[in-house]
Design a protein around this motif. Structure first.
Motif, PDB file in Angstrom:
ATOM      1  N   THR A 129      46.689   5.135  43.984  1.00 12.05           N
ATOM      2  CA  THR A 129      47.128   5.417  45.198  1.00 12.05           C
ATOM      3  C   THR A 129      46.040   6.412  45.820  1.00 12.05           C
ATOM      4  O   THR A 129      45.694   7.493  44.942  1.00 12.05           O
ATOM      5  CB  THR A 129      48.246   6.228  45.208  1.00 12.05           C
ATOM      6  N   ASP A 130      45.403   6.561  46.854  1.00 11.07           N
ATOM      7  CA  ASP A 130      44.698   7.343  47.337  1.00 11.07           C
ATOM      8  C   ASP A 130      45.373   8.498  48.232  1.00 11.07           C
ATOM      9  O   ASP A 130      46.111   8.572  49.042  1.00 11.07           O
ATOM     10  CB  ASP A 130      43.817   6.846  48.532  1.00 11.07           C
ATOM     11  N   GLU A 131      45.759   9.742  47.218  1.00 12.14           N
ATOM     12  CA  GLU A 131      46.241  10.672  47.847  1.00 12.14           C
ATOM     13  C   GLU A 131      45.689  11.589  48.936  1.00 12.14           C
ATOM     14  O   GLU A 131      46.490  12.233  49.842  1.00 12.14           O
ATOM     15  CB  GLU A 131      46.716  11.736  46.567  1.00 12.14           C
ATOM     16  N   GLU A 132      44.567  11.786  49.078  1.00 15.96           N
ATOM     17  CA  GLU A 132      43.707  12.312  50.028  1.00 15.96           C
ATOM     18  C   GLU A 132      43.378  11.652  51.322  1.00 15.96           C
ATOM     19  O   GLU A 132      43.386  12.341  52.422  1.00 15.96           O
ATOM     20  CB  GLU A 132      42.473  13.305  49.642  1.00 15.96           C
ATOM     21  N   GLY A 133      43.133  10.367  51.205  1.00 17.47           N
ATOM     22  CA  GLY A 133      42.601   9.508  52.277  1.00 17.47           C
ATOM     23  C   GLY A 133      41.189   9.935  52.454  1.00 17.47           C
ATOM     24  O   GLY A 133      40.590  10.528  51.943  1.00 17.47           O
TER      25      GLY A 133
ATOM     26  N   ALA B  25      38.484   7.445  52.397  1.00 19.56           N
ATOM     27  CA  ALA B  25      37.687   6.538  51.544  1.00 19.56           C
ATOM     28  C   ALA B  25      37.364   5.614  52.721  1.00 19.56           C
ATOM     29  O   ALA B  25      37.970   4.649  53.280  1.00 19.56           O
ATOM     30  CB  ALA B  25      38.328   5.864  50.675  1.00 19.56           C
TER      31      ALA B  25
ATOM     32  N   ARG C  49      38.487   4.329  57.704  1.00 19.57           N
ATOM     33  CA  ARG C  49      38.704   5.259  56.226  1.00 19.57           C
ATOM     34  C   ARG C  49      40.189   4.912  55.899  1.00 19.57           C
ATOM     35  O   ARG C  49      41.290   4.729  56.976  1.00 19.57           O
ATOM     36  CB  ARG C  49      38.553   6.450  56.942  1.00 19.57           C
ATOM     37  N   SER C  50      40.428   5.315  54.691  1.00 13.65           N
ATOM     38  CA  SER C  50      42.015   5.109  54.289  1.00 13.65           C
ATOM     39  C   SER C  50      42.868   6.363  54.611  1.00 13.65           C
ATOM     40  O   SER C  50      42.399   7.313  55.067  1.00 13.65           O
ATOM     41  CB  SER C  50      41.752   4.960  52.542  1.00 13.65           C
TER      42      SER C  50
ATOM     43  N   ARG D 125      47.152   2.345  49.013  1.00 11.01           N
ATOM     44  CA  ARG D 125      46.832   1.543  47.673  1.00 11.01           C
ATOM     45  C   ARG D 125      45.493   1.068  47.754  1.00 11.01           C
ATOM     46  O   ARG D 125      45.265   0.102  48.658  1.00 11.01           O
ATOM     47  CB  ARG D 125      48.006   0.877  47.303  1.00 11.01           C
ATOM     48  N   ILE D 126      44.587   1.409  47.060  1.00  8.72           N
ATOM     49  CA  ILE D 126      43.251   1.053  47.282  1.00  8.72           C
ATOM     50  C   ILE D 126      42.508   0.995  45.715  1.00  8.72           C
ATOM     51  O   ILE D 126      43.278   1.072  44.895  1.00  8.72           O
ATOM     52  CB  ILE D 126      42.375   2.173  47.973  1.00  8.72           C
TER      53      ILE D 126
ATOM     54  N   PHE E 208      34.871   0.699  48.379  1.00  3.15           N
ATOM     55  CA  PHE E 208      36.397   0.890  48.329  1.00  3.15           C
ATOM     56  C   PHE E 208      37.041  -0.245  49.207  1.00  3.15           C
ATOM     57  O   PHE E 208      36.405  -0.716  50.277  1.00  3.15           O
ATOM     58  CB  PHE E 208      36.768   2.102  48.818  1.00  3.15           C
TER      59      PHE E 208
END
Length: 158
Positions: free
Chosen positions: A32-36, A38, A46-47, A52-53, A82
């Motif tokens: 789980t990308d907590e910050e975003g 990516a 960008r995420s 979920r990446i 990513f």
């Protein structure tokens, strides 16, 4: 004359393969990308925090060469990219050039997969791509991050 340059995300069939085993032979490990933030190569955006990446190894020139019959030799390389861990709808605007918010390198390749040169770009990506494809030997251009040299996406000769 206006030239359109279409960015190519990683193709869906390749994404399916990478989400099983990446180009280095490793299984996908989602998180789980907590910050975003990516740069996602599946949908060229960008995420967002909480998505979920996964980070996988990808060989963009090898994949292109397999499709076109090129033989990149020593220019075949793999690096981290990513992706969404699960299938996504793809780019929100398939014609938009993504990730142009920072310096990028445009790396040019011939039809046989050999590098023809590169250029640092900080603004006016469309003009830089037009200049790259003005050379008739250029078949594909990789857009890469400056900081890490990571592959972001490719643009093919129209």
């Amino acid at each position: 004359m206006t030239t359109t340059h279409t960015p190519h995300p990683i193709p869906s069939q390749v994404l399916k393969e990478l989400r099983t085993t990446d180009d280095a032979g490793r299984p996908m490990t989602p998180f789980t990308d907590e910050e975003g933030g990516a740069p996602l190569r599946c949908c060229l955006r960008r995420s967002e925090p909480g998505e979920r990446i996964t980070l996988v190894s990808y060989a963009p020139l090898r994949r292109w060469a397999a499709e076109t019959g090129a033989a990149p030799g020593a220019y075949d390389e793999q690096g981290p990219v990513f992706l969404h861990a699960d299938p996504c709808p793809g780019p929100p605007d398939p014609a938009a050039l993504p990730f142009t918010d920072a310096h990028r390198v445009l790396r040019r390749y011939s039809a046989d997969g050999h590098i023809l040169g590169g250029r640092l770009v900080d603004t006016d990506f469309p003009s830089a791509l037009t200049e790259a494809f003005a050379d008739p030997e250029v078949a594909v251009v990789h857009v890469r991050a400056v900081e890490y040299g990571c592959f972001l996406y490719e643009v093919r000769r129209a």
